[in-house]
Design an enzyme around this catalytic site. Structure first.
Site, mmCIF file in Angstrom:
data_model
loop_
_atom_site.group_PDB
_atom_site.id
_atom_site.type_symbol
_atom_site.label_atom_id
_atom_site.label_comp_id
_atom_site.label_asym_id
_atom_site.label_seq_id
_atom_site.Cartn_x
_atom_site.Cartn_y
_atom_site.Cartn_z
ATOM 1 N N SER A 142 8.666 69.335 51.977
ATOM 2 C CA SER A 142 9.192 70.675 51.718
ATOM 3 C C SER A 142 9.158 70.967 50.211
ATOM 4 O O SER A 142 8.088 70.916 49.610
ATOM 5 C CB SER A 142 10.601 70.801 52.314
ATOM 6 O OG SER A 142 11.034 72.135 52.343
ATOM 7 N N HIS A 148 10.906 72.015 61.054
ATOM 8 C CA HIS A 148 10.808 71.689 59.638
ATOM 9 C C HIS A 148 11.078 70.217 59.363
ATOM 10 O O HIS A 148 10.483 69.623 58.451
ATOM 11 C CB HIS A 148 11.781 72.567 58.838
ATOM 12 C CG HIS A 148 11.532 72.551 57.376
ATOM 13 N ND1 HIS A 148 10.336 72.967 56.818
ATOM 14 C CD2 HIS A 148 12.316 72.161 56.330
ATOM 15 C CE1 HIS A 148 10.398 72.842 55.498
ATOM 16 N NE2 HIS A 148 11.579 72.343 55.183
#
Length: 261
Positions: free
Chosen positions: A93, A230
């Site tokens: 990320s 995610h």
């Protein structure tokens, strides 16, 4: 930057006398301890060192860095003494763009400084050239907590405890500011091999946007996708570590030991 200052940036969870150093870069709001479970599952010959950004855990008294380039500058200075043997970067990320920016700085000084990474692994993040305008870091508390809840990766008990939230939200918000205001510069494609990893249903990083990391390397490129969102890597740790281990086992033997800067 002195050695003492450099040391506070890293947590060495697995030390090996020789081999490849794997540096891991955490996500927004994340701390070095997120990667601790990797230590016991890496093969022989891979050392694990994880970045600890200011503003969390044992660095909680330090101000957060609210800019990706500023954070990359500081990490670049801190990491140079540790690049005296083959190494690789893994960023998830926000950590993916921070690792990328550090790699760009190393590429600019190659020849005058340490050699570049054997491999760059970028996870759960669209390519730098895929711009999305987001301002969640300006959102109110409830919207911000809803985002954290939707993405996963945070213990639900934390999200339900106002006292703990008061403590952690400023750090998470500062990281979101850094990554949401980040804009790709005009770097040349990196000369390093890049592997991108993505969750197939990640709302923050569509697979095609992750595939676009191929634009940012002149080396080999690979893409691996996994079921999940995610934080897909929480459920697919073994598969991710297999990809990392395989790439580093292949790449490392061909790289000569690096001189200490």
């Amino acid at each position: 930057m002195g050695e003492t200052d450099s040391e506070k940036w890293f947590r060495v969870y697995r030390r090996v006398p020789e081999g490849v150093r794997l540096f891991c870069f955490p996500h927004a709001g994340g701390a070095a301890s997120y990667f601790y479970p990797w230590a016991g599952r890496l093969p022989d010959g891979i050392e694990l060192q994880v970045l600890q950004y200011p503003g969390r855990q044992d660095r909680v008294g330090e101000p957060c860095v609210r800019s990706v380039p500023a954070l990359a500058d500081r990490i670049h200075a801190a990491i140079r003494p540790r690049l005296n043997r083959p190494y690789a970067f893994f960023g998830h990320s926000m950590g993916a763009v921070v690792a990328f920016e550090v790699a760009c700085r190393i590429a600019r000084e190659e020849g005058a400084g340490p050699a570049g990474p054997a491999h760059l692994f970028v996870s759960g993040r669209r390519a730098p050239s895929c711009v999305r305008h987001e301002e969640l870091h300006r959102a109110g508390r409830s919207a911000f907590v809803a985002e954290m809840r939707a993405l996963g990766g945070t213990d639900p008990r934390v999200l339900e405890d106002d006292t703990i939230l008061d403590f952690v939200l400023p750090t998470v918000r500062a990281d979101y500011e850094a990554v949401e205001t980040y804009r790709f510069g005009s770097w040349e494609p990196l000369p390093y091999d890049v592997t991108a990893l993505a969750g197939e249903s990640d709302p923050k990083a569509a697979v095609e946007d992750v595939r676009a990391w191929s634009r940012h390397t002149r080396g080999t490129f690979g893409l691996h996708t996994y079921p999940g969102g995610h934080f897909y890597l929480d459920d697919h740790r073994s598969g991710v570590l297999d990809v990392v281990s395989s790439a580093l086992t292949t790449a490392a033997p061909g790289r000569k030991p690096l001189p200490h800067p």
